[in-house]
Enzyme design. Structure first.
Site, PDB file in Angstrom:
ATOM      1  N   CYS A  34      43.387  31.473  46.675  1.00  0.00           N
ATOM      2  CA  CYS A  34      43.547  32.902  46.420  1.00  0.00           C
ATOM      3  C   CYS A  34      43.978  33.650  47.676  1.00  0.00           C
ATOM      4  CB  CYS A  34      42.245  33.502  45.885  1.00  0.00           C
ATOM      5  SG  CYS A  34      40.884  33.321  47.041  1.00  0.00           S
ATOM      6  N   CYS A  59      38.070  39.305  47.068  1.00  0.00           N
ATOM      7  CA  CYS A  59      37.718  39.856  45.763  1.00  0.00           C
ATOM      8  C   CYS A  59      36.287  40.387  45.763  1.00  0.00           C
ATOM      9  CB  CYS A  59      37.861  38.773  44.701  1.00  0.00           C
ATOM     10  SG  CYS A  59      36.576  37.528  44.808  1.00  0.00           S
ATOM     11  N   CYS A 103      34.222  31.731  44.999  1.00  0.00           N
ATOM     12  CA  CYS A 103      34.136  32.853  45.939  1.00  0.00           C
ATOM     13  C   CYS A 103      32.835  32.764  46.748  1.00  0.00           C
ATOM     14  CB  CYS A 103      34.188  34.184  45.200  1.00  0.00           C
ATOM     15  SG  CYS A 103      35.469  34.244  43.933  1.00  0.00           S
TER      16      CYS A 103
HETATM   17 FE1  FES Z   1      39.349  34.587  46.274  1.00  0.00          FE
HETATM   18 FE2  FES Z   1      37.202  35.363  45.007  1.00  0.00          FE
HETATM   19  S1  FES Z   1      39.180  35.173  44.196  1.00  0.00           S
HETATM   20  S2  FES Z   1      37.338  34.625  47.004  1.00  0.00           S
END
Ligand code: FES
Length: 142
Positions: A34, A59, A103
């Protein structure tokens, strides 16, 4: 409701946000998938984490996880911080959706990286196994 009240609380009102001058240990980790980044700063006195700050470019779940993780290690000995797992962070948050579990892994890894940084800077011997990149987040398969 996708997110627990605790997650919402730590997301909207994160604890220990910021950076630190003269930190004794700094850990920065990123999630390749991400692109989110988490940084943790530790102040360490006599093996005890006397202060901790985090900054997260990521996020909401990453912010809530880092906030909770900092609360869980503040005032604790380094040995305890090294035992902090992402599962423990998730439990303390009353759960995260399955696709957001990775995450919380960032929080575990950032804490470990910060402790490792402290050990390295001070020439303290440690068991390298502790820092082997293994975690059992079966849901994200990372
Ligand atoms: Fe990247 Fe949560 S989507 S840390």
């Amino acid at each position: 409701m996708l997110y627990s009240e605790r997650v919402m609380d730590h997301f909207t009102n994160p604890r220990n946000v910021g950076t630190m001058d003269n930190a004794d240990g700094v850990g920065e980790v990123g999630n390749v998938k991400c692109g989110d980044i988490m940084k943790i700063f530790l102040k360490i006195d006599n093996d005890i984490i006397t202060d901790v700050k985090f900054s997260t470019f990521g996020c909401g779940s990453a912010i809530a996880s880092s906030s909770m993780a900092t609360e869980m290690i503040k005032g604790k000995p380094l040995s305890q911080a090294l035992e902090l797992t992402n599962q423990a962070v998730v439990e303390a948050l009353d759960g995260l959706p399955a696709h957001k579990l990775h995450c919380s892994v960032l929080a575990e890894e950032a804490v470990k990286a910060a402790v490792k940084d402290y050990y390295d800077k001070n020439g303290i011997e440690y068991d390298k196994e502790i820092f082997a990149q293994t975690h059992d987040c079966e849901h994200c398969g990372e």
